[in-house]
Motif scaffolding. Structure first.
Motif, short mmCIF file in Angstrom:
data_model
loop_
_atom_site.label_atom_id
_atom_site.label_comp_id
_atom_site.label_asym_id
_atom_site.label_seq_id
_atom_site.Cartn_x
_atom_site.Cartn_y
_atom_site.Cartn_z
N ILE A 195 17.90 -8.46 91.83
CA ILE A 195 17.13 -8.99 90.71
C ILE A 195 15.93 -9.81 91.17
CG2 ILE A 195 17.23 -10.72 88.87
CD1 ILE A 195 20.05 -9.90 88.31
N ASP A 196 16.11 -10.60 92.30
CA ASP A 196 15.21 -11.70 92.60
C ASP A 196 13.78 -11.30 92.93
OD1 ASP A 196 17.27 -13.72 92.48
OD2 ASP A 196 18.05 -12.77 94.30
N ARG A 197 12.91 -12.32 92.94
CA ARG A 197 11.53 -12.14 93.36
C ARG A 197 11.04 -13.46 93.94
NH1 ARG A 197 9.19 -16.33 90.64
NH2 ARG A 197 7.98 -15.71 88.82
N MET A 198 9.98 -13.39 94.71
CA MET A 198 9.41 -14.60 95.27
C MET A 198 7.94 -14.38 95.58
SD MET A 198 10.68 -17.10 98.30
CE MET A 198 10.83 -15.90 99.56
N ILE A 199 7.18 -15.46 95.50
CA ILE A 199 5.75 -15.40 95.82
C ILE A 199 5.52 -16.34 96.99
CG2 ILE A 199 3.42 -15.86 94.98
CD1 ILE A 199 5.31 -15.42 92.16
#
Lengths: 478, 427
Positions: A453-457
Motif C-alpha cells: 500500500i505504502d508510498r514515500m517522497i
C-alpha cells in the motif's frame, strides 16, 4: 647423568615457555607512541543523483490478501485498486431434503450477502463512507500459457451495470476478526452476523440462482458449467472512496453467501467462495484466478508524475522539484546514482570502507501520523542499470535482503531519516569498479510490491541539509 | 703434526647436536610455543627490539665481551677470541633468557613475562691457530600489542585501532678466529640474517560496527652480512691486558616485503603487493679492553657505536638514531684448582651498562641502563659450566607521558664440553 641433564633441560624449556604472557591481550600502554600509518575520514560530500522510475509487470496474484479501494493523494494523484476474481461453486447447490426425509424441497430466496474480512492494513481516510460495486465479467479469466498469475495492469471486460453494490464504513481492526463464540457457547455459522464486513447486495442475482436450483438446473451442480455461466466478477471502489485497504483471502476469506429458507421454514445458506488458487483447465497444477488492477491518474499531480510511462524511462529529480518517489502497487522506485564514489581509490596507497550508509529524508509535510503515514513495509535496495533492470537485490553479510532502517528521533521529528548500510556494496565498487550507468533502485520489495500500500517522497535538493547523502567512513592507508 | 683422534662416538654426538640445533631453530624462529620475545611497545620502531645474545659470562658483566678471552667460553661477539678456545674440547653453549618486565606509563602499569632462547652455539678448534663456531640467536623481536582510540576526521565518533607486531629476525652465524702472532688474533663473523617481522593493524568503528579494516606488512629477511674483529694481548708481569675491536660495514641485506589489505565482508582483498629490496644493518664499531690480575681477577670495559642514522628500509629513510653503548664488568674466579667447598669453586661476576638505544620517540632517546650480577657454577667431572646472570634494568622514560620498562632479566646459560680430541697413550 648426561641423559638426566638433557631431560631436565628440555622439561625446563617447556615449563618456562608455558609461562609466557599472552600475546593477544589488550594493552593501552604505549598507545601514544605509535604514529599513524592510516587516517580515518568521514566523507559525505559525494554527488548523489536521483530519479523516479516505474517498474512494469508487478504481480498482483497469489497473495493471501488483496488490496482494494482508492484514495486521493496530494502528490500521487488518484490511486485505486479493483479486484478481479472467479467465484467458486462451493459444492453442488441443489434442492434440499426436509426433516421428514422428503426430497426436492424447494428453496425460498432470502438475501445475497457479500462477506469479507479486512486485515488491519489500510491507507487513507477511513472516516468517510466507502462504496463497493460488483460487476460480472464478460470473459473468462484465462491465464496465458506458462503464466500462473496476473500483473497489476491487467483488465478484463465486464458489465458496466453492477449486479450489486453497497456502502459501508471501514473499521479495519474490528472487522478483521471472526466472532465464533460468545462466552463458551459456539455460534453456529448461520447465526453469525456481526463479524467481518457483511454487505447485503441486490436480490436479482440471488433470485436467478435460486430459480435455477429449484428447476434442478445442472449449472449449479457442475463446476465447469458454473464457470461457463459465471465468468467471474470485479469488485470496484466508488470514485469518492478515500481508503485503500486489504481483504483477507483464504480462511476466513471472501464469500458471496446466499441465504434461503426451505419450504416449511428452516433457514439455510450456500457460499460461493473466492478461491485463492484453482486447478488449471487442461493443464497440471494450480493457478491464481484472481488479481488486483491498480489504476492511478497522475495527470494533475504537482510534479506531473504522469510523464513516466515506460519502464526504461527515468524522471530526474531535477525535473520534479528535487524529489524522488516510491509507491507500492503502482511500482514507483527511486533510482540513486553515486557516480564518483570510485574517487576514494585516489586517496593514499589504498584504503577501505569501514562503514558506508545511504541516508535519505522523507519530504517534510508529505506524511502525517494518521492518513498518509510513513511506510510500514520494508524498503529494499536493488542494483540496477541504464534500463532499470533489477540486476540483484543487495543483501547483508548474512545473506538476508538489505533493508532501510528508520532512525526515529521523537524529539526532533524532522531530523528522523532512513539509512541503508551500503558498506559491502561500496567496498565492492572500490575493488571491482562500476559502470557509469550503474545505480540503485530503492523501494518496496519487488516480489510483493503488487500487494504493498505504502508510498514515500524522498527529498534530494542538493542545497539542502536533507539531501540524499552517502556517509562513508574511509580508512586511508598512507 | 697434531694427531687427532676421538675417544667418543663422533656420530652419536653429531646426532645429538643436530637434534639440539633443530630444536633451537624451532624455538627461536617459530611460534610453536606461541612465545613472544618481547612485550615492549618500543619494539614497534626500527627493526624491532634488538635482542641480547651474548653468552652467560658477558650477560653477568654488563655485556662486556670485546676484550674477554677464555679457553672455555665461546665469545662470539669477538670471534678473534675463538683462536684460543681449549683445543681438546667440543664446546656446546645454550642460553635462555627470562625477562620479567613492568611497563609504566603515567599512573598505569602492566606486567609481562617473556621467555626466549637467546642462543645455541657449538664450536671447536680446527687447528692450533684456528677456532670456529656456529650459532643461532635472535637479532631483533617484535612483540607489541597496542589498542588505540582515534577520532574519525570529520565525525564525532571514534575508531579503535589494534596494532600488533609479531616475529623477529634471527641470525645464523659462522664465527672464525685465527691467531696471527703470539699477541694478535683476527676474527670474522659471517652472518645469515633471516626471519619475518610482521606488523598488522586492524581498524573498526567504536561500538558495534562489524566491518574490520586489516592491513598487514611482512618484512622477510634473507640476506648476508659480516663483521670483523681482533684481539691484541700483552702480558706485564702478573698482569695481562687484552684489547679488542670490532668493525662492521653498512650492508644492505636482501629482503622481501609483502603488504596486504583486507576489508571484512568484502569479496576480494583491497591491496596486495610483494616487493623485493633491502634493509640496512648499520656501520658499527666497538672497542674494549680486558685486564687480568693473576688467575682469579678480570676487569674489562666496552664501547660500541652503531650508525643507525641514515639507514634505510626498502629505500625509505628511517628516523633511527646512532647508538652508543658503554659496559663495564668484572669477574672473580674463586677456584684455585684445589677448592673443596662449593662456594670456593664458583666464579662471581658483576657489571653495568648504559645504552642510548637506536630509536627516538617524541624527541626522547629510548635509552637503557642496568646492573648485573652472576655466578659461574662448574658442573661435575669438568663437564661444563652453568652460568646464571641477573640483570636489573630500565628502558625508556616516563617524561612526556612515555613508557618506561623496568625489568629483571635472568639468563641461564650452559657451557658443555665434550672431550673429543684426546690422544690416548695406549690405544
Amino acid at each position: 647423568m648426561r641423559k638426566l641433564i638433557s631431560i631436565l633441560f628440555v622439561s625446563a624449556l617447556w615449563f618456562f615457555t608455558s609461562c609466557n604472557s599472552d600475546t593477544f591481550q589488550e594493552h593501552e600502554i604505549g598507545d601514544n607512541l605509535i604514529d599513524k600509518s592510516t587516517e580515518v575520514h568521514l566523507i559525505d560530500t559525494f554527488t548523489v543523483r536521483s530519479a523516479t522510475v516505474k517498474l512494469d509487470s508487478l504481480l498482483t496474484s497469489g497473495y493471501s490478501n488483496v488490496l482494494f479501494g482508492g484514495y486521493h493523494d496530494e502528490f500521487f494523484g488518484e490511486v485505486s485498486s479493483e479486484f478481479y476474481t472467479t467465484l467458486g461453486l462451493g459444492g453442488a447447490f441443489e434442492m434440499g431434503a426436509d426433516a421428514n426425509g422428503k426430497k426436492n424441497v424447494k428453496l425460498q430466496f432470502d438475501s445475497l450477502v457479500f462477506i469479507g474480512f479486512p486485515d488491519t492494513r489500510y491507507y487513507g481516510d477511513t472516516l468517510q463512507e466507502q462504496t463497493i460495486s460488483f460487476h460480472k465479467l464478460k470473459e473468462e479469466i484465462d491465464l496465458p500459457n506458462g503464466q500462473i498469475g496476473f500483473y497489476g495492469h491487467h483488465t478484463i471486460a465486464h458489465d458496466e451495470v453492477a449486479f450489486g453494490s453497497a456502502s459501508f464504513y471501514l473499521k479495519p481492526r474490528k472487522q478483521s476478526v471472526e466472532i465464533k463464540t460468545i462466552g463458551d457457547k459456539t455460534i453456529p455459522e448461520i447465526e453469525r452476523e456481526r463479524d467481518g464486513l457483511r454487505l447485503r447486495i441486490d436480490d436479482a442475482f440471488g433470485w436467478d440462482i435460486i430459480n435455477r436450483v429449484n428447476a434442478d438446473d445442472d449449472t449449479l451442480q457442475n463446476i465447469f458449467k458454473w464457470r461457463n455461466f459465471f465468468n467471474g466478477m470485479v469488485l470496484k471502489p466508488g470514485s469518492e472512496n478515500s481508503a485503500l485497504f486489504s481483504f483477507k483471502l483464504g480462511a476466513p476469506g471472501m464469500n458471496l453467501r446466499l441465504y434461503f429458507t426451505y419450504e416449511g421454514g428452516d433457514r439455510g445458506y450456500h457460499d460461493f467462495p473466492v478461491i485463492l488458487a484453482a486447478p488449471r483447465q487442461g493443464e497440471n497444477g494450480l493457478a491464481y484466478y484472481n488479481f488486483s488492477n491498480f489504476v492511478s491518474d497522475k495527470s494533475s499531480t504537482p510534479q506531473d508524475l504522469g510523464r513516466i510511462v515506460e519502464e526504461t524511462e527515468e524522471l530526474k529529480s531535477e525535473e520534479t522539484d528535487d524529489l524522488a518517489f516510491i509507491q507500492g502497487g503502482i511500482g514507483f522506485y527511486a533510482k540513486v546514482k553515486i557516480p564518483y564514489v570510485e574517487n576514494l581509490n585516489n586517496l593514499g596507497v589504498t584504503g577501505g570502507v569501514l562503514k558506508s550508509e545511504l541516508i535519505f529524508y522523507p519530504l517534510e509535510g508529505s506524511f502525517d501520523n494518521s492518513i498518509f503515514r510513513l511506510p510500514s513495509s520494508a524498503i529494499s535496495v536493488y542494483v540496477t542499470n541504464r534500463d532499470n533492470n533489477r540486476v540483484m537485490a543487495l543483501t547483508d553479510s548474512r545473506g538476508a535482503a538489505l533493508r532501510a532502517v528508520y532512525n526515529n528521533y521523537t524529539e526532533h521529528k524532522n531530523e528522523s531519516y532512513y539509512s541503508i548500510d551500503l558498506t559491502s556494496y561500496v567496498n565492492d565498487i572500490l575493488t571491482n569498479g562500476q559502470d557509469y550507468e550503474d545505480a540503485l533502485l530503492i523501494g518496496f520489495p519487488y516480489e510483493s510490491i503488487g500487494n504493498t500500500i505504502d508510498r514515500m517522497i524522498i527529498e534530494n535538493d542538493p542545497n539542502s541539509d536533507f539531501r540524499i547523502r552517502l556517509k562513508t567512513t574511509y580508512v586511508v592507508q598512507n | 703434526m697434531w694427531n687427532v683422534r676421538m675417544n667418543t662416538n663422533f656420530f652419536n654426538s653429531t646426532g645429538k647436536i643436530t637434534a639440539l640445533l633443530i630444536l633451537g631453530l624451532l624455538l627461536i624462529t617459530s611460534n610453536v610455543f606461541s612465545q613472544n620475545n618481547t612485550s615492549s611497545p618500543y619494539s614497534y620502531f626500527g627493526l624491532g627490539e634488538r635482542m641480547q645474545n651474548m653468552n652467560g659470562n658477558s650477560a653477568a658483566m654488563g655485556g662486556v665481551s670485546y676484550g674477554y678471552k677464555r679457553g672455555d667460553v665461546l665469545n662470539l661477539s669477538n670471534p678473534a677470541s675463538l683462536s684460543s678456545i681449549d683445543s681438546l674440547k667440543f664446546h656446546f653453549n645454550i642460553g635462555t633468557t627470562f625477562k620479567f618486565s613492568k611497563l609504566n606509563q603515567g599512573d598505569k602499569s602492566d606486567h609481562f613475562n617473556d621467555f626466549n632462547l637467546s642462543r645455541i652455539a657449538f664450536g671447536f678448534k680446527v687447528s692450533h691457530r684456528y677456532g670456529t663456531a656456529l650459532s643461532i640467536s635472535p637479532y631483533s623481536s617484535l612483540g607489541y600489542d597496542i589498542t588505540k582510540r582515534d577520532k574519525i576526521l570529520g565525525d564525532s565518533r571514534s575508531v579503535i585501532r589494534s596494532l600488533l607486531g609479531t616475529g623477529g629476525l634471527n641470525q645464523f652465524v659462522w664465527s672464525n678466529g685465527v691467531q696471527l702472532s703470539k699477541d694478535l688474533s683476527l676474527g670474522v663473523n659471517g652472518i645469515y640474517l633471516f626471519g619475518n617481522n610482521t606488523r598488522s593493524e586492524d581498524v573498526v568503528i567504536e561500538g558495534g560496527a562489524s566491518t574490520v579494516y586489516s592491513g598487514k606488512t611482512e618484512l622477510i629477511s634473507k640476506g648476508l652480512y659480516f663483521n670483523l674483529a681482533l684481539q691484541y694481548e700483552r702480558t706485564f708481569g702478573d698482569y695481562k691486558i687484552n684489547f679488542g675491536g670490532m668493525y662492521q660495514p653498512n650492508i644492505s641485506v636482501d629482503a622481501k616485503k609483502i603488504t596486504s589489505v583486507y576489508v571484512s565482508n568484502s569479496s576480494a582483498s583491497r591491496f596486495e603487493d610483494e616487493d623485493r629490496g633491502t634493509f640496512d644493518v648499520p656501520e658499527s664499531f666497538g672497542v674494549g679492553f680486558g685486564l687480568n690480575k693473576g688467575k682469579h681477577l678480570w676487569f674489562g670495559g666496552d664501547y660500541t657505536h652503531e650508525k643507525w642514522s641514515g639507514t634505510r628500509i626498502f629505500d625509505e629513510a628511517t628516523d633511527l638514531v646512532n647508538r652508543d653503548k658503554f659496559s663495564l664488568g668484572m669477574e672473580y674466579n674463586a677456584n684455585d684448582g684445589y677448592a673443596r667447598k662449593f662456594i670456593k669453586k664458583m666464579t662471581y661476576r658483576m657489571g653495568g651498562f648504559y645504552d642510548n638505544g637506536y630509536i627516538k620517540v617524541g624527541g626522547n632517546n629510548i635509552d637503557s641502563y642496568g646492573l648485573s650480577l652472576g655466578l659461574g657454577i662448574p658442573m661435575a667431572q669438568q663437564k661444563g659450566m652453568l652460568n646464571i646472570a641477573v640483570e636489573f634494568g630500565s628502558t625508556g622514560t616516563l617524561n612526556n607521558n612515555m613508557v618506561r620498562e623496568d625489568y629483571t632479566r635472568v639468563t641461564i646459560d650452559f657451557n658443555l664440553f665434550e672431550t673429543w680430541f684426546v690422544k690416548r697413550k695406549y690405544q
